[in-house]
Design an enzyme around this catalytic site. Structure first.
Site, PDB file in Angstrom:
ATOM      1  N   ASP A 199      37.736  33.996  50.506  1.00  0.00           N
ATOM      2  CA  ASP A 199      38.393  34.484  49.296  1.00  0.00           C
ATOM      3  C   ASP A 199      39.875  34.676  49.619  1.00  0.00           C
ATOM      4  O   ASP A 199      40.215  35.294  50.633  1.00  0.00           O
ATOM      5  CB  ASP A 199      37.782  35.810  48.835  1.00  0.00           C
ATOM      6  CG  ASP A 199      38.375  36.279  47.503  1.00  0.00           C
ATOM      7  OD1 ASP A 199      37.845  35.878  46.456  1.00  0.00           O
ATOM      8  OD2 ASP A 199      39.373  37.032  47.544  1.00  0.00           O
ATOM      9  N   ASP A 244      47.970  27.169  42.252  1.00  0.00           N
ATOM     10  CA  ASP A 244      47.265  25.918  42.554  1.00  0.00           C
ATOM     11  C   ASP A 244      47.670  25.397  43.924  1.00  0.00           C
ATOM     12  O   ASP A 244      46.842  24.852  44.676  1.00  0.00           O
ATOM     13  CB  ASP A 244      47.572  24.868  41.489  1.00  0.00           C
ATOM     14  CG  ASP A 244      46.933  25.190  40.145  1.00  0.00           C
ATOM     15  OD1 ASP A 244      46.080  26.099  40.096  1.00  0.00           O
ATOM     16  OD2 ASP A 244      47.294  24.539  39.143  1.00  0.00           O
ATOM     17  N   GLU A 250      39.017  31.432  43.236  1.00  0.00           N
ATOM     18  CA  GLU A 250      39.711  31.326  44.514  1.00  0.00           C
ATOM     19  C   GLU A 250      38.758  31.429  45.696  1.00  0.00           C
ATOM     20  O   GLU A 250      39.175  31.653  46.833  1.00  0.00           O
ATOM     21  CB  GLU A 250      40.789  32.413  44.628  1.00  0.00           C
ATOM     22  CG  GLU A 250      40.276  33.828  44.718  1.00  0.00           C
ATOM     23  CD  GLU A 250      40.093  34.498  43.359  1.00  0.00           C
ATOM     24  OE1 GLU A 250      40.125  35.734  43.296  1.00  0.00           O
ATOM     25  OE2 GLU A 250      39.915  33.772  42.357  1.00  0.00           O
TER      26      GLU A 250
END
Length: 349
Positions: A215, A232, A258
């Site tokens: 994460d 991104d 994510e």
């Protein structure tokens, strides 16, 4: 996976239904429509993979709880009940098949005509003294046969080329359907299929299987401070490092948002933790700049959870334990790797 037959003999179906009910009663599986479909398919032998999976679960005394039953249905039975599957066959495949059938029909007809002509020539040979007209006729028939054969070969060559193009298109479409467009990693659909296969292999061979879940720390801050394009960019960076840090036999995927994940067949918990730490350090050392302005972006860090597969557990169970380890890593201040064993020890304490 073999195809399920469209129709089954009534007596045979009744026998299968009795066997399915018997299996369900023996293994204390609730008699729901979905569960019955799974065990009916198992009794019928409609999927070797399903049979192998259930046999392994039984051998390892795995309880058929709601998670296991649902996973079996979704993975092995529901695809056959999808009415839209037949619509996915490209129209061009039907066109190629129809064309090939036409070629074959023409070839069969021409071959029949040629055999009849040769039969006539054979009869004339016995009745005519001068063989020259017969030879000329025979040469003409052979020439016609050669021309037809050449034309047929050319048609089949074109058909083969068409099929090659269709195959390449389908291969590309399958690749796209299994790939996350932003990171280039495998997507969740591909991950689930790979993990199922890896679990079966692990249970059969008795080899370890581990996963790591990543994460990105404070990911929302990147989006809020620099915009989604930078967010991104961060995702692509982490995805690239993840892909470069695992083996060819491993499977790196974007799990959602994510969160990224990697499946490591044959890896113990310790080995998987080492890989996770290597990824974490590489990402922490990376530097990103904002493309539009050249501005350096604050360093990226990740939290990682690591877990090892336990014999006969479901994919959901494995991922859930890994997710708990990841959550513990975030609670511990982020930018660290936590093993599932550490979480178990904390719960026990």
């Amino acid at each position: 996976m073999s195809s399920a037959p469209d129709e089954i003999d009534f007596d045979y179906a009744t026998t299968l239904a009795d066997r399915a009910n018997g299996f369900m009663a023996q293994h204390r599986v609730p008699p729901t429509p979905e569960n019955f479909a799974v065990w009916f398919f198992y009794a019928m032998g409609g999927s070797l993979t399903l049979k192998k999976t259930i046999d392994i679960l039984i051998a390892n005394k795995r309880k058929f709880d709601s998670l296991v039953n649902r996973d079996l249905y979704v993975t092995y039975v529901r695809p056959y009940s999808d009415p839209g599957l037949s619509d996915d066959i490209p129209d061009q495949v039907h066109a190629v098949i129809a064309s090939a059938q036409e070629f074959l029909a023409t070839a069969i007809s021409d071959n029949r005509s040629q055999m009849e002509s040769l039969g006539e020539v054979s009869s004339e040979c016995q009745a005519v003294a001068d063989p020259r007209p017969i030879i000329e006729k025979l040469l003409k028939e052979l020439s016609s046969a050669t021309s037809r054969s050449t034309a047929l070969e050319a048609n089949f060559l074109r058909t083969t080329q068409d099929l090659d193009q269709i195959r390449d298109s389908l291969k590309l479409a399958e690749q796209h359907s299994n790939t996350d467009p932003l990171t280039g990693l495998a997507n969740r659909r591909s991950l689930e299929a790979f993990l199922r296969t890896a679990q079966i292999t692990s249970m059969e061979a008795g080899t370890p299987l581990s996963i790591l879940m990543i994460d990105i720390d404070y990911f929302k801050t990147f989006n809020d401070s620099y915009g989604h394009q930078v967010g991104d960019q961060v995702l692509r960076l982490v995805g690239r490092v993840l892909q470069e840090s695992v083996r060819d036999c491993d499977h790196a995927a974007r799990y959602g948002g994510e969160e990224l994940i990697a499946v490591l067949p044959g890896a113990t918990l310790d080995v998987c933790a080492e890989v996770a730490e290597r990824i974490r350090r590489r990402i922490g050392e990376a530097r990103l700049t904002r493309r539009a302005t050249g501005e350096e972006i604050s360093s990226v860090t990740i939290s990682v959870g690591v877990a090892q597969f336990r014999m006969a557990e479901s994919a959901e169970g494995l991922i859930e334990r890994c997710d708990r380890a990841l959550y513990q890593a975030k609670r511990s201040g982020r930018n660290c790797t936590v093993r599932e064993s550490s979480v178990d020890e904390e719960i026990a304490a």
